[in-house]
Write a protein that holds these residues in place. Structure first.
Motif, PDB file in Angstrom:
ATOM      1  N   ASP A   1      30.250  31.765  43.417  1.00 36.50           N
ATOM      2  CA  ASP A   1      31.095  31.675  44.604  1.00 36.50           C
ATOM      3  C   ASP A   1      31.764  33.037  44.836  1.00 36.50           C
ATOM      4  O   ASP A   1      32.478  33.531  43.960  1.00 36.50           O
ATOM      5  CB  ASP A   1      32.150  30.582  44.410  1.00 36.50           C
TER       6      ASP A   1
ATOM      7  N   ARG B   1      34.261  33.958  46.342  1.00 37.22           N
ATOM      8  CA  ARG B   1      35.720  33.979  46.363  1.00 37.22           C
ATOM      9  C   ARG B   1      36.325  33.444  45.073  1.00 37.22           C
ATOM     10  O   ARG B   1      37.508  33.144  45.018  1.00 37.22           O
ATOM     11  CB  ARG B   1      36.232  33.228  47.584  1.00 37.22           C
ATOM     12  N   TRP B   2      35.514  33.334  44.038  1.00 37.24           N
ATOM     13  CA  TRP B   2      36.023  32.904  42.733  1.00 37.24           C
ATOM     14  C   TRP B   2      35.889  34.043  41.739  1.00 37.24           C
ATOM     15  O   TRP B   2      34.917  34.789  41.762  1.00 37.24           O
ATOM     16  CB  TRP B   2      35.202  31.724  42.206  1.00 37.24           C
ATOM     17  N   ARG B   3      36.865  34.123  40.830  1.00 38.50           N
ATOM     18  CA  ARG B   3      36.696  35.062  39.729  1.00 38.50           C
ATOM     19  C   ARG B   3      35.589  34.548  38.815  1.00 38.50           C
ATOM     20  O   ARG B   3      35.333  33.345  38.741  1.00 38.50           O
ATOM     21  CB  ARG B   3      38.001  35.185  38.935  1.00 38.50           C
TER      22      ARG B   3
ATOM     23  N   ARG C   1      36.367  31.679  36.455  1.00 36.96           N
ATOM     24  CA  ARG C   1      36.464  30.346  37.032  1.00 36.96           C
ATOM     25  C   ARG C   1      35.071  29.752  37.247  1.00 36.96           C
ATOM     26  O   ARG C   1      34.845  28.573  37.001  1.00 36.96           O
ATOM     27  CB  ARG C   1      37.221  30.434  38.355  1.00 36.96           C
TER      28      ARG C   1
ATOM     29  N   SER D   1      37.902  38.545  34.890  1.00 36.77           N
ATOM     30  CA  SER D   1      38.737  38.471  36.096  1.00 36.77           C
ATOM     31  C   SER D   1      38.103  39.179  37.292  1.00 36.77           C
ATOM     32  O   SER D   1      38.711  39.278  38.346  1.00 36.77           O
ATOM     33  CB  SER D   1      40.110  39.066  35.802  1.00 36.77           C
TER      34      SER D   1
ATOM     35  N   PHE E   1      35.548  39.765  40.543  1.00 36.23           N
ATOM     36  CA  PHE E   1      34.895  38.967  41.573  1.00 36.23           C
ATOM     37  C   PHE E   1      33.434  39.408  41.654  1.00 36.23           C
ATOM     38  O   PHE E   1      33.124  40.572  41.358  1.00 36.23           O
ATOM     39  CB  PHE E   1      35.582  39.172  42.918  1.00 36.23           C
TER      40      PHE E   1
ATOM     41  N   MET F   1      31.575  40.427  43.965  1.00 32.78           N
ATOM     42  CA  MET F   1      31.264  41.615  44.772  1.00 32.78           C
ATOM     43  C   MET F   1      31.526  42.923  44.023  1.00 32.78           C
ATOM     44  O   MET F   1      31.044  43.964  44.428  1.00 32.78           O
ATOM     45  CB  MET F   1      32.037  41.612  46.089  1.00 32.78           C
ATOM     46  N   ASP F   2      32.303  42.849  42.930  1.00 32.32           N
ATOM     47  CA  ASP F   2      32.557  44.062  42.166  1.00 32.32           C
ATOM     48  C   ASP F   2      31.537  44.268  41.050  1.00 32.32           C
ATOM     49  O   ASP F   2      31.676  45.175  40.234  1.00 32.32           O
ATOM     50  CB  ASP F   2      33.982  44.019  41.579  1.00 32.32           C
TER      51      ASP F   2
ATOM     52  N   ARG G   1      52.148  34.754  42.731  1.00 25.57           N
ATOM     53  CA  ARG G   1      51.684  36.137  42.741  1.00 25.57           C
ATOM     54  C   ARG G   1      50.769  36.370  43.944  1.00 25.57           C
ATOM     55  O   ARG G   1      50.925  37.352  44.678  1.00 25.57           O
ATOM     56  CB  ARG G   1      50.942  36.412  41.429  1.00 25.57           C
TER      57      ARG G   1
ATOM     58  N   THR H   1      37.090  22.998  46.921  1.00 25.18           N
ATOM     59  CA  THR H   1      37.143  24.183  46.060  1.00 25.18           C
ATOM     60  C   THR H   1      36.131  25.260  46.465  1.00 25.18           C
ATOM     61  O   THR H   1      36.362  26.435  46.228  1.00 25.18           O
ATOM     62  CB  THR H   1      36.900  23.823  44.579  1.00 25.18           C
ATOM     63  N   HIS H   2      35.003  24.867  47.030  1.00 25.71           N
ATOM     64  CA  HIS H   2      33.994  25.872  47.370  1.00 25.71           C
ATOM     65  C   HIS H   2      33.864  26.091  48.876  1.00 25.71           C
ATOM     66  O   HIS H   2      33.898  27.218  49.350  1.00 25.71           O
ATOM     67  CB  HIS H   2      32.618  25.458  46.827  1.00 25.71           C
TER      68      HIS H   2
ATOM     69  N   ASN I   1      35.688  29.219  51.415  1.00 24.70           N
ATOM     70  CA  ASN I   1      34.751  30.179  51.986  1.00 24.70           C
ATOM     71  C   ASN I   1      34.749  30.180  53.509  1.00 24.70           C
ATOM     72  O   ASN I   1      34.054  30.978  54.131  1.00 24.70           O
ATOM     73  CB  ASN I   1      33.344  29.935  51.439  1.00 24.70           C
TER      74      ASN I   1
ATOM     75  N   ASP J   1      41.910  37.028  52.085  1.00 25.23           N
ATOM     76  CA  ASP J   1      40.534  36.929  51.617  1.00 25.23           C
ATOM     77  C   ASP J   1      40.267  37.957  50.517  1.00 25.23           C
ATOM     78  O   ASP J   1      40.366  39.154  50.764  1.00 25.23           O
ATOM     79  CB  ASP J   1      39.591  37.184  52.810  1.00 25.23           C
ATOM     80  N   PRO J   2      39.946  37.508  49.315  1.00 28.34           N
ATOM     81  CA  PRO J   2      39.696  38.483  48.235  1.00 28.34           C
ATOM     82  C   PRO J   2      38.556  39.455  48.554  1.00 28.34           C
ATOM     83  O   PRO J   2      38.504  40.533  47.991  1.00 28.34           O
ATOM     84  CB  PRO J   2      39.356  37.608  47.026  1.00 28.34           C
ATOM     85  N   LEU J   3      37.668  39.060  49.473  1.00 28.73           N
ATOM     86  CA  LEU J   3      36.556  39.958  49.789  1.00 28.73           C
ATOM     87  C   LEU J   3      37.021  41.147  50.614  1.00 28.73           C
ATOM     88  O   LEU J   3      36.421  42.219  50.568  1.00 28.73           O
ATOM     89  CB  LEU J   3      35.447  39.217  50.558  1.00 28.73           C
TER      90      LEU J   3
ATOM     91  N   LEU K   1      43.941  41.498  45.929  1.00 30.57           N
ATOM     92  CA  LEU K   1      43.774  40.136  45.410  1.00 30.57           C
ATOM     93  C   LEU K   1      42.720  40.077  44.309  1.00 30.57           C
ATOM     94  O   LEU K   1      42.655  39.117  43.551  1.00 30.57           O
ATOM     95  CB  LEU K   1      43.348  39.192  46.536  1.00 30.57           C
ATOM     96  N   ARG K   2      41.850  41.096  44.256  1.00 24.73           N
ATOM     97  CA  ARG K   2      40.783  41.058  43.255  1.00 24.73           C
ATOM     98  C   ARG K   2      41.223  41.647  41.918  1.00 24.73           C
ATOM     99  O   ARG K   2      40.535  41.510  40.925  1.00 24.73           O
ATOM    100  CB  ARG K   2      39.550  41.826  43.757  1.00 24.73           C
ATOM    101  N   GLU K   3      42.394  42.312  41.926  1.00 25.24           N
ATOM    102  CA  GLU K   3      42.859  42.883  40.666  1.00 25.24           C
ATOM    103  C   GLU K   3      43.233  41.779  39.691  1.00 25.24           C
ATOM    104  O   GLU K   3      43.657  40.703  40.094  1.00 25.24           O
ATOM    105  CB  GLU K   3      44.076  43.781  40.925  1.00 25.24           C
ATOM    106  N   ALA K   4      43.057  42.075  38.424  1.00 22.34           N
ATOM    107  CA  ALA K   4      43.359  41.086  37.395  1.00 22.34           C
ATOM    108  C   ALA K   4      44.852  40.792  37.379  1.00 22.34           C
ATOM    109  O   ALA K   4      45.673  41.656  37.681  1.00 22.34           O
ATOM    110  CB  ALA K   4      42.930  41.607  36.040  1.00 22.34           C
ATOM    111  N   ALA K   5      45.183  39.551  37.034  1.00 18.16           N
ATOM    112  CA  ALA K   5      46.595  39.156  37.021  1.00 18.16           C
ATOM    113  C   ALA K   5      47.334  39.893  35.903  1.00 18.16           C
ATOM    114  O   ALA K   5      46.757  40.224  34.896  1.00 18.16           O
ATOM    115  CB  ALA K   5      46.719  37.664  36.805  1.00 18.16           C
TER     116      ALA K   5
END
Lengths: 253, 262, 289
Positions: free
Chosen positions: A96, A98-100, A103, A141, A143, A145-146, C6, C192-193, C197, C278-280, C285-289
């Motif tokens: 997915d 949009r999921w890490r 997950r 962690s 995604f 796309m990375d 966060r 969830t999916h 999206n 959107d994380p894309l 948002l894509r950085e690790a917590a």
């Protein structure tokens, strides 16, 4: 030979609407043994993907019988589902976006074992990530796309094996991947097979060069019919039909 | 047709994708450009065709048949593209227009760039399809009715119908199965040689490159790291990247000895 | 839970970084604030009228002037903002619930039903919102509920139609097949999916629906099928003054300005939210917590 986990007899499959339906599988017999790697080889349109999808019950057969550990798959679809994993051709399609990664890999564990603690799931995710040579610290962690195509495919493999399946179906897992990255995917499969000696691996491919490192047996499919089945050495050293010979030529440098 | 690339730099959004690339393609030569994904090889092909996104900044020079492509007007490039340079794409299903028949698709470059009667056009399209090994009965068909191999043959016919002097083939076989791959490579090389044209063949697979080209450039992170006769690079790669690609191709080839284990 | 907070902070910060996002957040913040304040305090009581001071120009005692019965325009606009807030929020909730339900039905059913449902939804979309509101007002009378029902129905249909392609793309993906294979229920897969999206489209479409509901409120109230007379709303303020537009143009300008600024804010909110959530498209948002 070890015991048969998946047995198909006389599998027929048709595609298309009733009037113009086209047969894509012609009475195919297939046995998958525990712990082996069976490569299903053929060009596009040979029916190799359809055969493997029908075998696992992802699509229904129009004729023939399929049994998982001796029980017809129609009678106990749930068990086969829980005990099998899927890897697809497009590495980015099976994660997915949009999921890490963590997950995605944890998804089957959470669904199959709602009682597992957070730590237990997380430990297993790290374990399978290491098995496919992705450093859990960094990659869990990320995604999709990375990741590069090869890394994403290895993450997808980690997801498929997270809950220790008895059968792993990999449908052209390397054809969308760079040649250089294919080697590491093959490595990952090898390592997984060492860690899970009872797991059967069904690998669909059009390339004999790719599967010869990993397959114990090869089944050559052409226009929906089995051309030949044999150990890897038998098929490569003494091919019995022209189609196999052509595949061998195509895979030679 | 010859092509000369000097100091080619391409950056998008401040990030350098291709840096200081020099390449030469002589008349009638088949040259390879090999690199893993993300190395920038498609960007070079796009720059040659003037197909880079508008946000890309291009520096240096690309001369094809004595004409400068960098900073040329769209009209000049369109003329060059249509008459003198043909392009074969990686994914034939996406490169062919889904609502055009094969006859329309292959005839389109002729219609756009040459002043022919429709009878002449039909004749040339038929002759071209015969050359790529397709029967007349595919003429009224739409792309989705063809197999992947047939689609790529149509793609090649479309690229070659105007008898271009230079063919740019960007991973033309990656989406195909191994038997079809080999057939398409052989078809492309024989057509290019038959027409006396030059070809730039882009791939990540040395096995394919070896069959398609005589000389090659190895690209890594947007820069050329090695070049030479394909056979030489294959037998004694000098740089790490070339070695990795050669080793991968060897290991995944059936000709390799059983002793080189993965 | 910490992760949620966060995420929210990152999204808000990313929106704030853009001028359009700042504008949207400030206007919407003011809207919320004024609505809350109006519950306990307005400069004048809504019922306070002054027959000697009708159509008064802005002054120190009446900042935005007075209307035709001498009531304070600012007080009515402040009170109206909470009616409009309730209408916008409820419309979004109804449209989202109805639209997502339709999308879920459209992607989960077989292809024959799915293409038939597109035709049905297209046909229903062609029914004007005003007509639906007029029909509903016959049995139920003019009320905010009629506006919410009519807008929720219309925007829900639009939402379903616009979300369907991206929802279908997700529904047919290998990751959804894998999730189902692992035993995820259809409802779980949807929430969830599939829904996450479609979030970029969903966030824009719902913000626009909120904005459009304000315009619809003004229009329907003018036609007499919106909020009841005597209920403060921006549409009500417009309706009472619009007849005198050639004599007292300022009286129309205030409510018109408020509606325009808020609708623009809602549209910009949707735009910036889409990029921020959107994380894309939002690397933070894509950085690790």
């Amino acid at each position: 030979m070890s015991d048969i986990v998946l047995r198909g007899r006389g599998i027929d499959k048709y595609f298309g609407p009733k009037k113009r339906r086209r047969q894509v599988l012609f009475s195919v017999d297939v046995d998958v043994h525990a712990g082996e790697c069976l490569a299903v080889i053929g060009g596009s349109g040979s029916g190799k993907t359809t055969l493997t999808r029908v075998l696992l019950g992802l699509e229904s057969a129009d004729g023939g019988d399929i049994a998982y550990q001796g029980v017809g798959i129609a009678d106990d679809a749930q068990r086969l589902r829980r005990q099998s994993g899927l890897v697809f051709q497009d590495p980015f399609g099976s994660l997915d976006p949009r999921w890490r990664i963590e997950r995605s890999i944890a998804e089957p564990l959470r669904l199959h074992h709602p009682d597992w603690s957070h730590e237990r799931v997380s430990d297993r995710v790290a374990e399978v990530l290491r098995m496919v040579e992705l450093d859990p610290q960094g990659f869990r962690s990320h995604f999709p796309m990375d990741l590069s195509g090869g890394q994403a495919q290895r993450a997808a493999i980690a997801r498929a094996i997270a809950d220790r399946p008895r059968i792993l179906l990999a449908d052209e897992p390397m054809s969308a991947i760079d040649v250089a990255a294919r080697i590491r995917i093959l490595d990952s499969f090898q390592r997984i097979r060492q860690a899970e000696p009872d797991m059967a691996l069904i690998m669909v491919s059009h390339d004999l060069g790719v599967v010869r490192h990993i397959a114990d047996r090869i089944m050559v499919l052409h226009d929906g019919r089995v051309e030949e089945t044999g150990t890897t050495a038998e098929v490569l050293d003494a091919p019995r039909c022209d189609y196999t010979r052509e595949l061998i030529r195509a895979a030679s440098l | 047709m010859s092509a000369t690339i000097r100091d080619l730099n391409i950056s998008i959004g401040g990030r350098t994708i291709v840096g200081d690339v020099d390449m030469d393609i002589a008349d009638g030569e088949r040259v390879g450009l090999i690199g893993s994904s993300g190395s920038g090889k498609s960007m070079i092909a796009k720059a040659m065709m003037g197909l880079l996104p508008a946000t890309a900044r291009v520096g240096g020079s690309i001369e094809m048949g004595g004409r400068q492509v960098v900073d040329a007007s769209d009209i000049d490039i369109a003329d060059l593209r249509g008459r003198y340079v043909g392009m074969v794409f990686q994914n034939p299903a996406a490169a062919l227009n889904p609502v055009m028949t094969v006859a329309q698709q292959v005839g389109l470059p002729l219609y756009l760039h040459y002043d022919l009667t429709s009878a002449e056009r039909t004749e040339r399209v038929g002759a071209m399809l015969a050359k790529v090994g397709l029967d007349e009965d595919v003429l009224p068909k739409y792309p989705h009715e063809l197999s992947g191999g047939q689609q790529q043959r149509v793609g090649i016919a479309t690229a070659l119908v105007t008898s271009p002097h230079l063919i740019i083939a960007d991973e033309p076989t990656t989406a195909l199965d191994s038997i079809t791959q080999r057939r398409i490579v052989d078809l492309l090389t024989s057509l290019v040689d038959g027409a006396g044209a030059s070809m730039l063949f882009i791939t990540h697979d040395f096995a394919v490159l070896h069959r398609a080209t005589t000389r090659c450039y190895v690209l890594e992170h947007g820069g050329i790291v090695e070049s030479g006769a394909t056979a030489d690079v294959l037998s004694s790669p000098q740089t790490g990247q070339a070695r990795r690609l050669v080793e991968a191709a060897r290991k995944l080839s059936l000709a390799a000895k059983e002793t080189d284990h993965v | 839970m910490n992760g949620r907070i966060r995420t929210l902070r990152i999204v808000a910060r990313s929106m704030w970084r853009r001028a359009s996002g700042r504008y949207a957040l400030v206007v919407m913040g003011l809207w919320l604030l004024v609505s809350a304040v109006s519950l306990v305090w307005t400069p004048y009581s809504l019922l306070a009228t002054d027959g000697f001071d009708t159509w008064g120009s802005p002054s120190s005692s009446h900042l935005l002037g007075t209307d035709g019965v001498g009531a304070d325009v600012l007080s009515w606009l402040m009170a109206g903002s909470r009616t409009n807030l309730v209408i916008a929020v409820l419309t979004v909730v109804v449209a989202a619930a109805f639209g997502l339900l339709l999308v879920a039905a459209m992607v989960s059913c077989n292809s024959a039903f799915s293409s038939a449902s597109v035709v049905v939804v297209d046909a229903l979309i062609s029914i004007p919102t005003v007509l639906v509101a007029l029909i509903l007002s016959v049995p139920f009378g003019a009320s905010a509920a009629v506006i919410v029902a009519a807008c929720g129905f219309a925007y829900g249909l639009n939402l379903a139609r616009i979300l369907r392609p991206s929802a279908l793309l997700a529904a047919r993906s290998a990751y959804v097949e894998s999730a189902i294979w692992s035993g995820a229920s259809p409802i779980r897969v949807f929430f969830t999916h599939i829904m996450p999206n479609t979030l970029p489209v969903l966030s824009v479409q719902l913000s626009m629906s909120a904005g459009t509901s304000l315009l619809a409120e003004a229009g329907l109230t003018y036609l007499g099928v919106g909020v009841g007379s005597g209920v403060p709303s921006w549409g009500h303020s417009l309706t009472t003054s619009v007849r005198f537009i050639s004599i007292y143009p300022l009286a129309v300008v205030w409510p018109g300005l408020v509606v325009t600024l808020v609708v623009i804010a809602l549209n910009l909110f949707g735009d910036t939210l889409r990029d921020a959530i959107d994380p894309l498209t939002n690397p933070a948002l894509r950085e690790a917590a």
